[in-house]
Scaffold this motif. Structure first.
Motif, mmCIF file in Angstrom:
data_model
loop_
_atom_site.group_PDB
_atom_site.id
_atom_site.type_symbol
_atom_site.label_atom_id
_atom_site.label_comp_id
_atom_site.label_asym_id
_atom_site.label_seq_id
_atom_site.Cartn_x
_atom_site.Cartn_y
_atom_site.Cartn_z
ATOM 1 N N UNK A 17 0.721 -1.110 -0.021
ATOM 2 C CA UNK A 17 0.145 0.079 -0.108
ATOM 3 C C UNK A 17 0.891 1.312 -0.026
ATOM 4 N N UNK A 18 2.004 1.135 -0.891
ATOM 5 C CA UNK A 18 2.824 2.467 -0.971
ATOM 6 C C UNK A 18 3.153 2.540 -2.533
ATOM 7 N N UNK A 54 14.563 0.547 -8.337
ATOM 8 C CA UNK A 54 14.771 -0.054 -7.353
ATOM 9 C C UNK A 54 14.213 0.234 -5.854
ATOM 10 N N UNK A 55 13.649 1.683 -5.800
ATOM 11 C CA UNK A 55 12.854 1.763 -4.613
ATOM 12 C C UNK A 55 11.587 1.099 -4.476
ATOM 13 N N UNK A 56 10.931 0.814 -5.677
ATOM 14 C CA UNK A 56 9.619 -0.040 -5.633
ATOM 15 C C UNK A 56 9.992 -1.393 -5.306
ATOM 16 N N UNK A 61 5.633 -5.415 -1.126
ATOM 17 C CA UNK A 61 5.110 -6.286 -0.323
ATOM 18 C C UNK A 61 5.562 -6.134 0.934
ATOM 19 N N UNK A 62 6.038 -5.033 1.406
ATOM 20 C CA UNK A 62 6.617 -5.029 2.689
ATOM 21 C C UNK A 62 6.054 -3.774 3.475
ATOM 22 N N UNK A 81 12.354 6.357 6.318
ATOM 23 C CA UNK A 81 11.829 5.563 5.920
ATOM 24 C C UNK A 81 12.326 4.187 6.081
ATOM 25 N N UNK A 82 11.532 3.313 6.621
ATOM 26 C CA UNK A 82 12.011 1.731 6.529
ATOM 27 C C UNK A 82 11.130 0.677 5.898
ATOM 28 N N UNK A 83 11.521 -0.229 5.123
ATOM 29 C CA UNK A 83 10.715 -1.352 4.547
ATOM 30 C C UNK A 83 11.278 -2.672 5.319
ATOM 31 N N UNK A 84 10.318 -3.337 6.030
ATOM 32 C CA UNK A 84 10.570 -4.461 6.896
ATOM 33 C C UNK A 84 11.898 -4.090 7.714
#
Length: 113
Positions: A17-18, A54-56, A61-62, A81-84
Motif C-alpha cells: 500500500x505504498x 529499485x525503490x519499488x 510487499x513490505x 523510512x524503512x521497509x521491514x
C-alpha cells in the motif's frame, strides 16, 4: 520568509500500500514523504528511472514505516523510512542508486527541491 512547522509524525503502510512517486518520494496514506539524507538522479533520466524501480522493489510487499521529525521543506515532508526494518535511503546508497548527503555543506543536489 516562510516559517518552519515543527512536528513528529509516524506513518505506516500495510504491505503493498505504498506508491513510489520517484526515486526518493513515497506516498503513504495520501502523504508524500521525501527520503531524507540522499540525492538521486533526475526522474527523467535513465539513472533516475532505475533508482525509482529499485525503490519499488525495496518496498514491494513490505511493511513501510516513516518517521518525520522537524519541518516540511520545499513543500515536501521529509523523513526516514524503512521497509521491514531496512533503511530505504541507505539501501539506495548501498545499491549505487543514490548519494548520501549530510551536513550543512551539502551540495545543491542534496537540498530539498
Amino acid at each position: 520568509m516562510t516559517p518552519l512547522v515543527a512536528f513528529v509524525l509516524l506513518l505506516a503502510a500495510p504491505r503493498g500500500d505504498v506508491y513510489v512517486a520517484d526515486a526518493r518520494t513515497l506516498v503513504m496514506s495520501g502523504t508524500a514523504v521525501r527520503l531524507e539524507g540522499i540525492a538521486v538522479p533526475p526522474a527523467q533520466s535513465v539513472q533516475g528511472a532505475a533508482a525509482a524501480e529499485m525503490l519499488r522493489r525495496l518496498v514491494a510487499d513490505k511493511l513501510v514505516t516513516c518517521r518525520m521529525e522537524g519541518a516540511a521543506i520545499g513543500g515536501f515532508t521529509t523523513g526516514a523510512c524503512r521497509a521491514d526494518g531496512e533503511d530505504l535511503a541507505m539501501a539506495l546508497v548501498a545499491s549505487g542508486h543514490a548519494r548520501e548527503c549530510s551536513g550543512s555543506g551539502a551540495p545543491p543536489d542534496c537540498r530539498a527541491r
